[in-house]
Motif scaffolding. Structure first.
Motif, PDB file in Angstrom:
ATOM      1  N   UNK A  53      33.231  46.980   0.986  1.00 19.60           N
ATOM      2  CA  UNK A  53      34.650  47.168   0.685  1.00 19.60           C
ATOM      3  C   UNK A  53      35.473  45.938   1.058  1.00 19.60           C
ATOM      4  N   UNK A  54      35.061  45.248   2.105  1.00 14.32           N
ATOM      5  CA  UNK A  54      35.780  44.040   2.509  1.00 14.32           C
ATOM      6  C   UNK A  54      35.731  42.977   1.420  1.00 14.32           C
ATOM      7  N   UNK A  55      34.695  43.004   0.597  1.00 16.70           N
ATOM      8  CA  UNK A  55      34.548  42.031  -0.490  1.00 16.70           C
ATOM      9  C   UNK A  55      35.210  42.530  -1.760  1.00 16.70           C
ATOM     10  N   UNK A  56      34.987  43.795  -2.088  1.00 26.33           N
ATOM     11  CA  UNK A  56      35.414  44.284  -3.399  1.00 26.33           C
ATOM     12  C   UNK A  56      36.857  44.742  -3.453  1.00 26.33           C
ATOM     13  N   UNK A  57      37.425  45.177  -2.316  1.00 24.63           N
ATOM     14  CA  UNK A  57      38.818  45.619  -2.364  1.00 24.63           C
ATOM     15  C   UNK A  57      39.764  44.520  -2.859  1.00 24.63           C
ATOM     16  N   UNK A  58      39.598  43.259  -2.437  1.00 25.88           N
ATOM     17  CA  UNK A  58      40.454  42.216  -3.005  1.00 25.88           C
ATOM     18  C   UNK A  58      40.207  41.978  -4.499  1.00 25.88           C
ATOM     19  N   UNK A  59      39.028  42.356  -5.003  1.00 22.63           N
ATOM     20  CA  UNK A  59      38.695  42.142  -6.412  1.00 22.63           C
ATOM     21  C   UNK A  59      39.246  43.226  -7.324  1.00 22.63           C
ATOM     22  N   UNK A  60      39.182  44.486  -6.868  1.00 19.66           N
ATOM     23  CA  UNK A  60      39.538  45.603  -7.731  1.00 19.66           C
ATOM     24  C   UNK A  60      40.999  45.521  -8.154  1.00 19.66           C
ATOM     25  N   UNK A  61      41.273  45.980  -9.365  1.00 22.87           N
ATOM     26  CA  UNK A  61      42.608  45.859  -9.941  1.00 22.87           C
ATOM     27  C   UNK A  61      43.511  47.011  -9.501  1.00 22.87           C
ATOM     28  N   UNK A  62      44.808  46.808  -9.730  1.00 18.69           N
ATOM     29  CA  UNK A  62      45.806  47.754  -9.232  1.00 18.69           C
ATOM     30  C   UNK A  62      45.731  49.125  -9.841  1.00 18.69           C
ATOM     31  N   UNK A  63      45.248  49.248 -11.093  1.00 22.75           N
ATOM     32  CA  UNK A  63      45.245  50.567 -11.729  1.00 22.75           C
ATOM     33  C   UNK A  63      43.967  51.347 -11.461  1.00 22.75           C
TER      34      UNK A  63
END
Length: 468
Positions: free
Chosen positions: A143-153
């Protein structure tokens, strides 16, 4: 809308096969923990992390164990929460040692089925206890890696986001943006059709730690056991596995989210609103032509990655602030409705001023299914002491209110509570031929054990403004 203001980013073509780079953009080996990982992932969208498993400590495994439900059904190993807790320190140390020396092996999931609202059965995979613990810990790291990647919607199964956040974003988007058409889409057997080879390529776009990649491969290929028989394949991840929601989000991030965001920026001629929760998504359009082109492109996009839309559940409907007026001018009936996350969404008006307002009520299908479940349980419990049944039923009703008691849905809440009361009354009367339970007594029981119906959620625009 604010939740959809996201970073631009290219697709994964050519990236998943690239080696980890040296220098300041190489894989990260730092002692500062996951916050440092998160910072690097936010700053550099192309970095591949080569050393992550050391973040899975005994302490993190213990957190994962405590996060599990004590009453959860055991997997194929038969290990329960209580039995593992009896020697918790030794068990976790042994799991940690096996993990870091490469001796850990994933076990297949145990296949069980739960009823769906439409009467069909949903397959779930019950993982072994140690698989659950380790999956929870690794999800915390990833999650520390992917949360910054995932988009707002994207809202499904992400830290700090809930189904109500997705519902709020959808309502605010439809009411504030120029939405005249809504695409209500449903993916066919997403968790069963998730392609392992594509999944591994998507993960490798950010993860270069071979030990982590092997763990994910083990979980994908562990298969399921049903009636004593093992089955596996090159597609699918068990619904119910702790790691499955994150893998689903990673898969759809590359297959749907990035593609949809680029389509909105580059091809749409009008405004668009996108809200996705796991494999359930709704897209609003200003122009019908945009919606039709998006749907055609989406079908092609999904097919490339082994997915498809359910034709019978995918609809393009006229919906929005002008839908009722325009349909009336054409001699048509009221605008169609659509369901999303348990609520039926309806074109309505405010009491004061008659302005357009999106109305939400409990999905009739969801309410029927829940009431059927409650009625069956009441019959099974009808000979138990009334206080015991009252405490259980109070928990059920409070849980229903906690989700569905949104502004504008109080009538449906009353309907649910009234039917629960009638079913409880009938169960009490069936206990014996001489039972003389009256409605006066039922009202006293309800007042004592059941919570009163009231709105428990703020208006969507207020909560959305605060959270974004």
């Amino acid at each position: 809308m604010a939740a959809e203001l996201v970073e631009e980013r290219g697709l994964t073509k050519g990236n998943t096969d690239s080696p980890a780079r040296s220098g300041h953009r190489a894989g990260i080996r730092v002692p500062r923990g996951l916050e440092r990982v998160r910072q690097v992932a936010s700053r550099d969208k192309e970095v591949r992390f080569t050393a992550l498993l050391h973040h899975v400590t005994v302490e993190l495994l213990e957190e994962g164990f405590k996060a599990l439900r004590r009453e959860a059904a055991p997997g194929v190993d038969g290990m329960t929460w209580e039995a593992y807790a009896a020697e918790l320190e030794g068990n976790l140390q042994d799991l940690h040692d096996r993990l870091h020396r490469g001796a850990y092996r994933a076990k297949p999931s145990r296949r069980v089925f739960i009823p769906k609202a439409d009467g069909r059965q949903r397959p779930l995979g019950v993982a072994s206890l140690e698989d659950k613990i380790l999956q929870w810990a690794l999800v915390e790291v990833l999650n520390a890696i992917y949360e910054p990647d995932f988009l707002g919607f994207s809202y499904g199964f992400r830290p700090g986001r809930s189904q109500h956040d997705a519902l709020d974003a959808l309502q605010v988007g439809i009411e504030r943006r120029k939405v005249n058409w809504v695409l209500d889409a449903d993916l066919r057997d997403f968790f069963g059709g998730l392609d392992h080879s594509w999944m591994e390529k998507f993960v490798e776009h950010r993860i270069a730690d071979k030990r982590v990649l092997r763990l994910i491969q083990q979980w994908l290929k562990a298969g399921v056991v049903e009636d004593g028989k093992w089955s596996g394949g090159e597609a699918g991840t068990p619904q119910g596995a702790v790691v499955s929601p994150l893998l689903a989000n990673v898969y759809l991030h590359y297959v749907f989210d990035q593609w949809a965001e680029q389509w909105r920026r580059r091809q749409a001629t009008g405004e668009m609103v996108i809200v996705r929760y796991a494999d359930d998504f709704v897209v609003g359009f200003q122009h019908r032509e945009d919606a039709q082109r998006f749907l055609a492109g989406l079908s092609q996009r999904l097919a490339r990655f082994g997915l498809e839309l359910k034709a019978e559940k995918t609809r393009l409907i006229e919906f929005g602030r002008y839908a009722a007026q325009r349909r009336q001018e054409r001699g048509l009936g009221k605008p169609e409705t659509f369901d999303f996350l348990g609520f039926t969404h309806i074109c309505g008006k405010t009491r004061e001023g008659g302005r357009f307002a999106l109305k939400r009520k409990t999905s009739a299908k969801k309410m029927r299914a829940k009431l059927k479940e409650v009625k069956a349980e009441l019959i099974w419990r009808m000979h138990l002491p009334i206080p015991e049944v009252g405490r259980w039923l109070g928990r059920v009703v409070r849980g229903h209110h906690a989700y569905y008691a949104v502004p504008g849905n109080l009538k449906a809440i009353h309907q649910f509570d009234d039917q629960v009361m009638r079913d409880w009354f009938q169960a009490l009367r069936r206990r014996s031929q001489t039972d003389h339970t009256t409605w006066e007594r039922m009202n006293r029981l309800a007042e004592k054990w059941l919570p009163p119906p009231r709105v428990l959620h703020p208006y969507p625009d207020r909560r959305f403004a605060v959270r974004t």
